[in-house]
Every structure is written in structure tokens, then in C-alpha cells.
Design an enzyme around this catalytic site. Structure first.
Site, PDB file in Angstrom:
ATOM      1  N   GLY A  46     -40.183  -0.223 -22.689  1.00 53.53           N
ATOM      2  CA  GLY A  46     -40.698  -0.900 -21.508  1.00 53.53           C
ATOM      3  C   GLY A  46     -40.447  -2.383 -21.417  1.00 53.53           C
ATOM      4  O   GLY A  46     -40.378  -2.939 -20.327  1.00 53.53           O
ATOM      5  N   GLU A 101     -43.734  -7.693 -24.713  1.00 50.46           N
ATOM      6  CA  GLU A 101     -44.340  -6.423 -24.322  1.00 50.46           C
ATOM      7  C   GLU A 101     -44.369  -6.337 -22.797  1.00 50.46           C
ATOM      8  O   GLU A 101     -44.437  -7.359 -22.118  1.00 50.46           O
ATOM      9  CB  GLU A 101     -45.755  -6.353 -24.915  1.00 50.46           C
ATOM     10  CG  GLU A 101     -46.556  -5.139 -24.560  1.00 50.46           C
ATOM     11  CD  GLU A 101     -46.023  -3.830 -25.139  1.00 50.46           C
ATOM     12  OE1 GLU A 101     -44.890  -3.462 -24.788  1.00 50.46           O
ATOM     13  OE2 GLU A 101     -46.740  -3.169 -25.896  1.00 50.46           O
ATOM     14  N   ASP A 102     -44.318  -5.116 -22.288  1.00 50.79           N
ATOM     15  CA  ASP A 102     -44.402  -4.940 -20.837  1.00 50.79           C
ATOM     16  C   ASP A 102     -45.838  -5.051 -20.350  1.00 50.79           C
ATOM     17  O   ASP A 102     -46.113  -5.693 -19.337  1.00 50.79           O
ATOM     18  CB  ASP A 102     -43.762  -3.620 -20.384  1.00 50.79           C
ATOM     19  CG  ASP A 102     -44.295  -2.396 -21.115  1.00 50.79           C
ATOM     20  OD1 ASP A 102     -45.177  -2.528 -21.995  1.00 50.79           O
ATOM     21  OD2 ASP A 102     -43.812  -1.286 -20.817  1.00 50.79           O
ATOM     22  N   ASP A 105     -52.617  -2.991 -22.485  1.00 55.14           N
ATOM     23  CA  ASP A 105     -53.623  -2.122 -21.866  1.00 55.14           C
ATOM     24  C   ASP A 105     -54.776  -1.949 -22.858  1.00 55.14           C
ATOM     25  O   ASP A 105     -55.682  -2.768 -22.900  1.00 55.14           O
ATOM     26  CB  ASP A 105     -52.978  -0.791 -21.489  1.00 55.14           C
ATOM     27  CG  ASP A 105     -53.866   0.096 -20.637  1.00 55.14           C
ATOM     28  OD1 ASP A 105     -55.044  -0.246 -20.410  1.00 55.14           O
ATOM     29  OD2 ASP A 105     -53.395   1.166 -20.207  1.00 55.14           O
ATOM     30  N   PHE A 154     -52.607   2.788 -12.556  1.00 58.22           N
ATOM     31  CA  PHE A 154     -51.426   3.232 -13.290  1.00 58.22           C
ATOM     32  C   PHE A 154     -50.194   2.672 -12.589  1.00 58.22           C
ATOM     33  O   PHE A 154     -49.898   3.035 -11.454  1.00 58.22           O
ATOM     34  CB  PHE A 154     -51.363   4.755 -13.390  1.00 58.22           C
ATOM     35  CG  PHE A 154     -50.288   5.205 -14.337  1.00 58.22           C
ATOM     36  CD1 PHE A 154     -50.457   5.066 -15.703  1.00 58.22           C
ATOM     37  CD2 PHE A 154     -49.103   5.732 -13.860  1.00 58.22           C
ATOM     38  CE1 PHE A 154     -49.449   5.457 -16.590  1.00 58.22           C
ATOM     39  CE2 PHE A 154     -48.105   6.132 -14.740  1.00 58.22           C
ATOM     40  CZ  PHE A 154     -48.282   5.994 -16.100  1.00 58.22           C
ATOM     41  N   ASP A 161     -43.081   3.068 -17.217  1.00 59.38           N
ATOM     42  CA  ASP A 161     -42.647   4.389 -16.794  1.00 59.38           C
ATOM     43  C   ASP A 161     -43.803   5.369 -16.644  1.00 59.38           C
ATOM     44  O   ASP A 161     -44.916   5.122 -17.082  1.00 59.38           O
ATOM     45  CB  ASP A 161     -41.667   4.963 -17.818  1.00 59.38           C
ATOM     46  CG  ASP A 161     -42.388   5.419 -19.090  1.00 59.38           C
ATOM     47  OD1 ASP A 161     -42.293   6.622 -19.422  1.00 59.38           O
ATOM     48  OD2 ASP A 161     -43.035   4.593 -19.753  1.00 59.38           O
ATOM     49  N   ARG A 167     -38.674   3.319 -14.534  1.00 58.23           N
ATOM     50  CA  ARG A 167     -38.466   2.059 -15.258  1.00 58.23           C
ATOM     51  C   ARG A 167     -37.527   1.119 -14.502  1.00 58.23           C
ATOM     52  O   ARG A 167     -37.610  -0.094 -14.661  1.00 58.23           O
ATOM     53  CB  ARG A 167     -37.863   2.327 -16.644  1.00 58.23           C
ATOM     54  CG  ARG A 167     -38.790   2.987 -17.630  1.00 58.23           C
ATOM     55  CD  ARG A 167     -38.116   3.048 -19.009  1.00 58.23           C
ATOM     56  NE  ARG A 167     -38.778   3.936 -19.933  1.00 58.23           N
ATOM     57  CZ  ARG A 167     -39.812   3.603 -20.690  1.00 58.23           C
ATOM     58  NH1 ARG A 167     -40.320   2.397 -20.594  1.00 58.23           N
ATOM     59  NH2 ARG A 167     -40.349   4.461 -21.521  1.00 58.23           N
TER      60      ARG A 167
END
Length: 181
Positions: A46, A101-102, A105, A154, A161, A167
Site C-alpha cells: 500500500g 505507510e499508507d 488504523d 473503509f 486496497d 490500489r
């Protein structure tokens, strides 16, 4: 793919602008660390689009390596089972490390990776994340550089993804619930 997107949350232009700002801040923060090149570690898969954009604005000598770390295993929520699928090829001993990092969470994946790199003797470990979703946090962990704080939705696109799809969207969008329900 667009028919599966409920709403565009962050545009491509906003991502580019924020990446430039973050890159300038990172450059300033690591400018004095000239003993070795900054080691930039992308968390696959990601992080790749964001990492590519961010690196254009970091004006420092740096090396790049990747780790493949997973806690989602194809779903929409973390399984709490963090797996290292591909480890670094580069030693972090005595190095300043910037993890890309994408999204942050739950924080569980990053907490494990940061702890691992610190235990391997990294001089410092910092985290740059395109997105931060604090409502999802299960552990105490904050990224050092954050592009955007987002609601507990989400999201897909720009590296994020659902079942390895979406993506390549050039923006961050909220995925319609009926796609993954």
C-alpha cells in the site's frame, strides 16, 4: 472502479500538495543526520504510490528498502495477526529509519515493525503515513508525519486496497459498503 466509490475523500492534487509539505518537513528534520543516508522503508504494498510521491520532495541522501507486513489478510478489518512476509535486506543498526505507510488504523502493524527495528539497533525510527484513522486505534502509536486524518470509513485508492483491487485509483475514496458486505 468508479461505480464502487461512494465518495472521493481526498483528491490526487491534495495528496501531491501534502506530500510536498511532508517531504520538506522530513528534509528539515533529518538534515543534520549526515553520518549515513536516511533509510526509507516502505511497507508493501500500500505504501508504494505515496512513497513514490513523497520521495520526490525529500532533499536528502537516502536508501530505500521494503518490508511486506500484513494484518488484514484480504478483509476489511485487521485480524490482529501481524505477519512479516518480507523482511529488510538492509541492516538498520545505527541508522535513522523512516517508515512509509499508507494508513495507520489499529496501529498494531506499525507498533510491531517499529519495535522490531528499534530492537535491531536503529538510531531512530520515525513514521510517515499518508492517512491516519485514530478511531480505529487499538494500541498507543502515533505517526510522526501524517498527511490526512480521516473518519472511520473503509477507504481505497492511492495504494489502499480491497482484496488487492483499487490500489491504482489516483485518489482516496470511500468504498461502497455493498462491495464488501
Amino acid at each position: 472502479m468508479m461505480r464502487d466509490i461512494e465518495k472521493v475523500l481526498i483528491t490526487h492534487e491534495e495528496i501531491v500538495q501534502k506530500s510536498q509539505e511532508m517531504g520538506q518537513q522530513i528534509t528539515g528534520d533529518f538534515k543534520m543526520c549526515t553520518d549515513q543516508p536516511l533509510l526509507v522503508v516502505g511497507l508493501l504494498k500500500g505504501s508504494v504510490p505515496f512513497m513514490s510521491e513523497l520521495l520526490k520532495s525529500i532533499d536528502l541522501m537516502l536508501e530505500i528498502d521494503f518490508m511486506d507486513v500484513s494484518s488484514y489478510h484480504g478483509g476489511t478489518q485487521s485480524t490482529n495477526d501481524v505477519r512479516i512476509l518480507r523482511d529488510l535486506e538492509t541492516s538498520v543498526t545505527g541508522r535513522h529509519v523512516l517508515i512509509i505507510e499508507d494508513i495507520v488504523d489499529t496501529g498494531q502493524t506499525l507498533k510491531k515493525v517499529v519495535g522490531m527495528l528499534e530492537s535491531r539497533g536503529a538510531a531512530s525510527v520515525k513514521v510517515a503515513s499518508l492517512l491516519d484513522k485514530p478511531e480505529g486505534r487499538k494500541v498507543v502509536l502515533d505517526a510522526d508525519y501524517v498527511g490526512f486524518t480521516i473518519p472511520n470509513e473503509f477507504v481505497v485508492g492511492y495504494g489502499l486496497d480491497y482484496n488487492e483491487l483499487y490500489r491504482n485509483l489516483p485518489f482516496i475514496g470511500i468504498l461502497k459498503a455493498d462491495v464488501y458486505a
